[in-house]
Design a protein around this motif. Sequence first.
Motif, short mmCIF file in Angstrom:
data_model
loop_
_atom_site.label_atom_id
_atom_site.label_comp_id
_atom_site.label_asym_id
_atom_site.label_seq_id
_atom_site.Cartn_x
_atom_site.Cartn_y
_atom_site.Cartn_z
N ARG A 144 -70.79 -16.15 -1.33
CA ARG A 144 -70.47 -16.74 -0.02
C ARG A 144 -71.33 -17.97 0.24
O ARG A 144 -70.84 -19.00 0.71
N HIS A 148 -68.78 -20.99 0.59
CA HIS A 148 -68.28 -21.10 1.96
C HIS A 148 -68.38 -22.55 2.43
O HIS A 148 -69.41 -23.21 2.23
N GLU A 188 -61.89 -12.82 -1.07
CA GLU A 188 -62.47 -13.60 0.03
C GLU A 188 -62.90 -14.98 -0.43
O GLU A 188 -62.54 -16.00 0.19
N VAL A 189 -63.68 -15.05 -1.51
CA VAL A 189 -64.23 -16.35 -1.91
C VAL A 189 -63.14 -17.28 -2.45
O VAL A 189 -63.29 -18.51 -2.40
N TYR A 192 -62.07 -19.78 0.04
CA TYR A 192 -63.01 -20.81 0.43
C TYR A 192 -62.80 -22.12 -0.34
O TYR A 192 -63.19 -23.19 0.14
#
Length: 261
Positions: A144, A148, A188-189, A192
Motif C-alpha cells: 500500500r 497508493h 486492492e493494490v 492503485y
Amino acid sequence: MTSTVASPGELLRGWRTRRRRSQMDLALDVGVSTRHLSFVETGRSRASRELLLDLADHLEVPLRERNALLLAAGYAPIYGESTLDSAGLEAVREALGHLLAGHEPFPALVIDRGGDVVMSNRAVGPLLGMLDPAWSAPPVNVYRLSLHPGALAPHIRNLAQWANHLVHRLERLTDLTGDPKLAALLAEVRTYVPDAGPSSRDEHVVLPLHLAHPDGDLRLYSTITHFGAAWDVTLDELSIETFVPADAATRDLLGRWRTGS
C-alpha cells in the motif's frame, strides 16, 4: 447442513494442482504408489501424519498451511506460532535488531507475509519524511505504501516498472501460499496503478527503485532474505528486505542523513 471445511485429500489435491505436479510424479518422489496417493486425495484412505508431512514438504506447503492440513486430517499441528515480542523469540529479535542496525545508513526492514512492517532501522524514517505522518502509523504495509496514489507512488519516477515488480511479487506469493488475505491485498493494490503492460528494460542489470525526494533523487536496489529451516510459523513468514545504493549520489545522501548534515 453441509460442511464447507476442506478435507485433507482436497487440500492435498489443491496444493498438488497449484504446484503443477502429477499424482505419479509426486508419488514417486514420496515413495508411495500412485493408487495410494489417489485414495488419500479422494478420502478412500487415511494418510498417516508422517505421510502428510512428507507430501507437504515435497509440495513446499508453508508451515501455516501444513498445520491446517494436519488439523483437517485429525492430527495436532506441530509448528508453533509465536509473536515476535515473545520471550521465546528474544534471540531472534536481537539478531534482527543487529542486522538492521548493521545495515545503516542504508534502509532495511522486516516484513511479515502480508507485507506489514514489523521492524525497521533508522534509515527508513527519512525516506518517508515527505509523506503525511499517517502513512508511518502502524501497521505500515509495503505494498500500500509503495503503490497508493496518496503515498509513495507519485514520488516513484519509474512507477510502471516498480509497480509491475511489486504486483508480480505479490502474485507469486499469493500463488505460493494460497492465502486469501494476500489475494484480497493483491486485488486492492491492482486498483492503485494502471495496467502499464510489460515494463521496458533500462541500463541497469537489476531494477532499482528510483525515488524523487526533496533532498535529492535516490536509486536503490533491494534484496530479500528469509530464515532458513524455520520451525515457527511467524519466522517462516518473515522477510528481511534491505536496500543498497545504486549510485554514488544515493550513497552520499544516505550518509548525510545519518550524520544529520
